[in-house]
Enzyme design. Structure first.
Site, PDB file in Angstrom:
ATOM      1  N   ILE A 136       1.486  -2.323   2.855  1.00 43.39           N
ATOM      2  CA  ILE A 136       1.196  -3.727   3.168  1.00 43.39           C
ATOM      3  C   ILE A 136       1.195  -4.579   1.917  1.00 43.39           C
ATOM      4  O   ILE A 136       1.660  -5.699   1.913  1.00 43.39           O
ATOM      5  CB  ILE A 136      -0.214  -3.870   3.784  1.00 43.39           C
ATOM      6  CG1 ILE A 136      -0.436  -2.866   4.886  1.00 43.39           C
ATOM      7  CG2 ILE A 136      -0.485  -5.281   4.223  1.00 43.39           C
ATOM      8  CD1 ILE A 136      -0.037  -3.332   6.212  1.00 43.39           C
ATOM      9  N   GLN A 145       0.808  -4.546  -2.676  1.00 40.82           N
ATOM     10  CA  GLN A 145       0.834  -3.780  -3.917  1.00 40.82           C
ATOM     11  C   GLN A 145       0.286  -4.664  -5.022  1.00 40.82           C
ATOM     12  O   GLN A 145       0.961  -5.577  -5.467  1.00 40.82           O
ATOM     13  CB  GLN A 145       2.296  -3.424  -4.197  1.00 40.82           C
ATOM     14  CG  GLN A 145       2.498  -2.309  -5.154  1.00 40.82           C
ATOM     15  CD  GLN A 145       3.932  -1.800  -5.094  1.00 40.82           C
ATOM     16  OE1 GLN A 145       4.787  -2.361  -4.417  1.00 40.82           O
ATOM     17  NE2 GLN A 145       4.203  -0.743  -5.812  1.00 40.82           N
ATOM     18  N   GLY A 146      -0.929  -4.402  -5.430  1.00 45.79           N
ATOM     19  CA  GLY A 146      -1.511  -5.184  -6.503  1.00 45.79           C
ATOM     20  C   GLY A 146      -1.373  -4.439  -7.808  1.00 45.79           C
ATOM     21  O   GLY A 146      -0.774  -3.378  -7.863  1.00 45.79           O
ATOM     22  N   ALA A 147      -1.952  -5.008  -8.858  1.00 44.38           N
ATOM     23  CA  ALA A 147      -1.904  -4.341 -10.154  1.00 44.38           C
ATOM     24  C   ALA A 147      -2.723  -3.054 -10.129  1.00 44.38           C
ATOM     25  O   ALA A 147      -2.454  -2.108 -10.859  1.00 44.38           O
ATOM     26  CB  ALA A 147      -2.423  -5.273 -11.236  1.00 44.38           C
ATOM     27  N   GLU A 148      -3.740  -3.041  -9.287  1.00 40.14           N
ATOM     28  CA  GLU A 148      -4.718  -1.954  -9.284  1.00 40.14           C
ATOM     29  C   GLU A 148      -4.518  -0.928  -8.188  1.00 40.14           C
ATOM     30  O   GLU A 148      -4.824   0.230  -8.341  1.00 40.14           O
ATOM     31  CB  GLU A 148      -6.111  -2.549  -9.040  1.00 40.14           C
ATOM     32  CG  GLU A 148      -6.628  -3.331 -10.195  1.00 40.14           C
ATOM     33  CD  GLU A 148      -7.029  -2.404 -11.304  1.00 40.14           C
ATOM     34  OE1 GLU A 148      -6.437  -2.510 -12.366  1.00 40.14           O
ATOM     35  OE2 GLU A 148      -7.911  -1.545 -11.095  1.00 40.14           O
ATOM     36  N   LEU A 206      -2.067  -0.943  -0.727  1.00 40.03           N
ATOM     37  CA  LEU A 206      -2.696  -0.991   0.582  1.00 40.03           C
ATOM     38  C   LEU A 206      -1.689  -0.572   1.638  1.00 40.03           C
ATOM     39  O   LEU A 206      -0.595  -1.113   1.710  1.00 40.03           O
ATOM     40  CB  LEU A 206      -3.200  -2.417   0.853  1.00 40.03           C
ATOM     41  CG  LEU A 206      -4.170  -2.550   2.012  1.00 40.03           C
ATOM     42  CD1 LEU A 206      -5.503  -1.914   1.657  1.00 40.03           C
ATOM     43  CD2 LEU A 206      -4.379  -4.009   2.366  1.00 40.03           C
ATOM     44  N   LYS A 255      -6.653   2.136   1.242  1.00 41.98           N
ATOM     45  CA  LYS A 255      -6.534   1.588  -0.099  1.00 41.98           C
ATOM     46  C   LYS A 255      -6.396   2.761  -1.069  1.00 41.98           C
ATOM     47  O   LYS A 255      -7.218   3.670  -1.071  1.00 41.98           O
ATOM     48  CB  LYS A 255      -7.775   0.776  -0.446  1.00 41.98           C
ATOM     49  CG  LYS A 255      -7.661   0.057  -1.779  1.00 41.98           C
ATOM     50  CD  LYS A 255      -8.646  -1.099  -1.854  1.00 41.98           C
ATOM     51  CE  LYS A 255      -8.479  -1.878  -3.139  1.00 41.98           C
ATOM     52  NZ  LYS A 255      -9.302  -3.073  -3.191  1.00 41.98           N
ATOM     53  N   ASP A 300     -13.276 -12.199  -6.396  1.00 39.31           N
ATOM     54  CA  ASP A 300     -11.877 -12.627  -6.289  1.00 39.31           C
ATOM     55  C   ASP A 300     -11.701 -13.453  -5.013  1.00 39.31           C
ATOM     56  O   ASP A 300     -10.844 -13.158  -4.174  1.00 39.31           O
ATOM     57  CB  ASP A 300     -10.965 -11.384  -6.264  1.00 39.31           C
ATOM     58  CG  ASP A 300      -9.488 -11.728  -6.457  1.00 39.31           C
ATOM     59  OD1 ASP A 300      -8.642 -10.860  -6.170  1.00 39.31           O
ATOM     60  OD2 ASP A 300      -9.196 -12.874  -6.867  1.00 39.31           O
TER      61      ASP A 300
END
Lengths: 262, 349, 204
Positions: free
Chosen positions: A30, A32-35, A38, A53, A162
């Site tokens: 779903i 894709q973050g830096a961390e 999902l 996650k 955030d």
């Protein structure tokens, strides 16, 4: 969490946690973050959707540090979510986790993020030629619900870290399903607590609000003036909220103007 | 056009002369020399002593720089100096020198922001187009990205700079400050292997280092009192090398993390590391791994440009001068606080 | 009523799960004894069903235990004891057996058997064994049946869910929810229990 478009040119494939490598119902990426990544998957039963996650290990970190951080962050986020849920703050529930493997499964939240709905609403209003400033009951209602939800979260001693309109969801409420719930209808659900912490400091709460305020300013500038409705509802949501609002004024003036000493 | 740049915001005094022969051609470094004020081990450098050092060396360096560059006073178009940020007295010594030269030589002055100097020199040397910049030194820790004529700060250290943290730890261990305390910590760290549990303080896009400094200082004290201290997990003896190793691995991981966050936010895959701490090989390695994972790369310069120097001031100053910017004598002050985003970067689109 | 074979998401086909639910147990003491004696014919998770509120509750524990088995992270003797332990909100293994495992007082019993490549077990064998040794009435392993057996007071006490903000403590704003508050409340209770099990003691 932002969808990170720069990664679409990345040479390395999306790392999968071990549990998703066993062929069952295929998981869908779903975000894709830096961390973290999902995925949409299932928990226990094919009929029970969940959000998975996954925090992949970072090659640049020393493996001991990497594992320590991953475990800590998974547990920390799970703790915050369960605390919120217990106290009646609208967040996804925690289903299962494996901190050593870096994953956590949480309740799947149906609906859409406020960011998208709000922009749809604003552009529709603009198309219909409704001038800004004309009373918009639905929009005001949404702002108030946001303020209440954030206030509720702060009231139980949690700071999101955030707060943007991408981390607020509108979940359709079953009772309204017959009417085909309106664009701005639904229950506010706070998501993505990856940067959250347990704090009762007014400073931390004020910074949380400031981040949300700036997010409104940059992403939904047409709705910016309505942020006062968010703060109005926030003020009524828990004891001591008014002090946070005073702190917010200080935070606004400071902004990014921390002094530097060469 | 040719400019001379004077830098002395901390303990490094630098004089550089740069030439911009043609808008479409790269800049030419005509000379770049530096002299560092090194304090005894266990001590930091005090503003008063540093200023005294700068005053006694600057004329010598200017003459030497001009001789190496083979330029005369007539060839120089402007005199660039570090307006700030930095330490008060050292900054003033250099500002006074610049003013003196300006009056003596009848040349215009250009006050330059130290951080912008680092960024512009980094861009010039590496050719990086529009990277996210990690600026890390003894006095600064910032993650910067360019947008609409400003170098915007996305993340920073909330208390002390990472270089400051490393330098102070060097003092705790009474490591030599020659050539630089951070360099010696880096060499010692190469011999370490145990990763101790230190506080990791990243908050969103920002980070803080006072907590980890306090912890590592405490550990150093415990180690001194009890040299037989063993790591609870491996059972091995802990050494000061392990302390340095653990400190580096942790603070660098923090820096790479906040840099990655900024990159995700702006959608960039290039990183440019500038500032004294940018010389560190392990930091460059870690940043490179992260950037590669994102399909990008890391740019870094060597110690000629990483460490404070005069040529970066000459470069940034000349860029500004070429857009018509000058600093009148009456305004040629210097200031300890000068945020990177206060500068209007007219020379970029 | 027959033994149920259950497939859980993300659990490989090599590990099958069998479940049987019994009520009106008459020989709880005997069964408990077998477990204490380590009788190898009784390698089952013997769970007191009165502290299980739903199928999902039990399945969550089973999944945790099997996942930990696959990851070589068992904290207890075997996957069956691990299932009982996985129901716990904390890391006290002995306490978890006392709270969730069979005791001489048990009247409703949930039996789980995990068949693995190293210790395989066939459904018919399990069923015939259980029919022989369990003196009780085998019933449907369903939410309806389980709920009738549940000692809610005990469950809330174990998972520390006795606070006044209510299980579904969302307050007055939630007037939109339908009249079926009870099913909402028990769903919420289940969610809180799952979260508690997931964290298992790593709370503050």
């Amino acid at each position: 969490m932002e969808v990170d478009t720069s990664l679409s040119q990345s040479s390395s494939p999306v790392p999968l946690p071990l549990i998703l490598q066993r062929p069952s119902v295929p998981a869908i990426l779903i975000a894709q973050g830096a961390e973290a990544l999902l995925f949409r998957s299932t928990y226990l039963l094919p009929s029970l959707p969940c959000a998975l996650k996954y925090r992949p290990s970072k090659p640049y970190r020393h493996p001991t540090l990497d594992l320590r951080l991953t475990k800590h962050r998974i547990l920390s986020e799970a703790r915050v979510l369960t605390k919120c849920r217990r106290e009646g703050v609208p967040v996804p529930g925690v289903y299962a986790l494996d901190e050593g493997a870096g994953w956590m499964m949480i309740e799947w939240v149906d609906g859409e993020v406020v960011r998208i709905r709000l922009n749809e609403w604003l552009s529709r209003r603009a198309q219909e030629g409704v001038p800004q400033g004309v009373e918009d009951g639905k929009l005001v209602g949404l702002m108030r619900r946001i303020g209440s939800a954030v206030g509720r979260m702060h009231g139980v001693g949690v700071v999101h870290g955030d707060l943007t309109t991408s981390n607020l969801m509108l979940r359709p409420v079953p009772a309204e399903g017959v009417n085909g719930g309106g664009m701005l209808d639904g229950e506010i659900v706070l998501i993505d607590f990856g940067l959250a912490s347990q704090s009762t400091q007014d400073e931390d709460r004020a910074v949380d609000l400031y981040v949300l305020e700036r997010a409104f300013g940059s992403t939904h500038s047409k709705a910016e003036s309505l942020f006062t409705e968010v703060l109005g509802a926030y003020e009524k949501s828990f004891k001591g909220a008014n002090i946070v609002l005073k702190k917010l004024e200080e935070v606004r003036m400071r902004g990014r103007k921390r002094s530097m000493l060469g | 056009m040719i400019s001379i740049g004077l830098e002395g915001s901390a303990n490094k005094l630098g004089v550089g002369i740069i030439s911009h022969p043609h808008p479409n051609k790269p800049a030419q470094i005509l000379s770049n020399i530096r002299h560092t004020f090194i304090s005894p081990p266990g001590e930091g450098f005090l503003p008063k002593d540093t200023a005294m050092h700068h005053r006694s060396w600057v004329v010598r360096l200017v003459k030497q720089a001009m001789a190496e560059a083979g330029v005369s006073i007539a060839d120089i178009d402007c005199i660039c100096y570090t307006k700030g940020p930095g330490m008060g007295a050292p900054l003033q010594s250099v500002a006074i020198t610049a003013r003196m030269l300006s009056v003596l030589w009848q040349k215009e002055l250009v006050g330059v922001n130290h951080c912008v100097g680092h960024i512009e020199m980094g861009r010039e040397i590496t050719g990086a187009q529009n990277p996210v910049v990690l600026y890390v030194s003894g006095g600064n820790t910032q993650v910067i990205a360019y947008a609409e004529h400003r170098y915007r700060i996305f993340g920073e250290a909330l208390d002390i700079a990472v270089g400051n943290c490393l330098d102070r730890f060097a003092r705790t261990l009474e490591i030599s400050n020659d050539p630089a305390p951070g360099y010696n910590v880096e060499q010692l760290a190469k011999k370490g292997k145990i990763l101790l549990d230190l506080p990791y303080a990243v908050k969103g896009m920002d980070c803080s280092f006072s907590g980890i400094l306090a912890s590592i200082d405490l550990l150093a004290g415990e180690l001194k009192a009890n040299p037989d201290k063993r790591d609870p997990i491996t059972g091995e003896l802990i050494t000061t090398a392990d302390l340095c190793f653990s400190l580096q691995e942790t603070v660098y991981a923090m820096l790479v993390e906040i840099t990655e966050r900024a990159m995700a936010h702006v959608g960039s895959s290039q990183v440019l590391i500038v500032g004294g701490v940018g010389c560190n090989e392990r930091l460059q390695e870690m940043m490179g791994l992260m950037a590669r994972d994102r399909g990008g790369s890391v740019y870094a310069t060597d110690e000629r440009f990483c460490i404070d120097n005069g040529i970066m001031i000459a470069q940034a100053g000349l860029l500004a001068y070429e857009t018509g910017f000058t600093t009148p004598l009456e305004e040629s002050t210097c200031t300890q606080r000068f945020r990177t985003d206060e500068v209007f970067v007219k020379w970029r689109d | 009523m027959a033994l149920e074979c259950i497939n859980l998401e993300h659990v490989p086909a090599s590990h099958t799960i069998h479940a049987a639910l019994f009520q009106n147990i008459k020989n709880a003491s005997f069964l408990h004894q077998q477990l204490l004696a380590g009788n190898t014919e009784f390698e089952y998770a013997l769970i007191d069903a009165s502290v299980i509120i739903s199928r999902l509750h039990a399945l969550a524990a089973i999944y945790r235990a099997v996942n930990d088995l696959l990851g070589n992270k068992l904290r207890s003797r075997n996957v069956h004891s691990e299932i009982v332990f996985s129901l716990s909100p904390n890391n006290n293994i002995a306490e978890s057996f006392r709270r969730f495992g069979i005791s001489p007082e048990t009247t409703s019993l949930l039996v789980i058997k995990v068949s693995t490549p190293s210790s395989p077990a066939a459904g018919e064998d399990i069923q015939s064994h259980l029919s022989k040794v369990v003196d009780g009435e085998q019933v449907d392993f369903s939410d309806g049946v389980l709920r009738a057996m549940t000692d809610m007071v005990r469950v809330k006490k174990i998972y520390k869910l006795n606070y006044s903000s209510g299980v579904n403590g969302r307050g007055k704003e939630n007037a939109v929810y339908g009249s079926d508050r009870t099913s909402q409340d028990s769903k919420e209770l289940e969610m809180l229990i799952l979260g508690s099990m997931a964290l298992r003691g790593a709370t503050n």
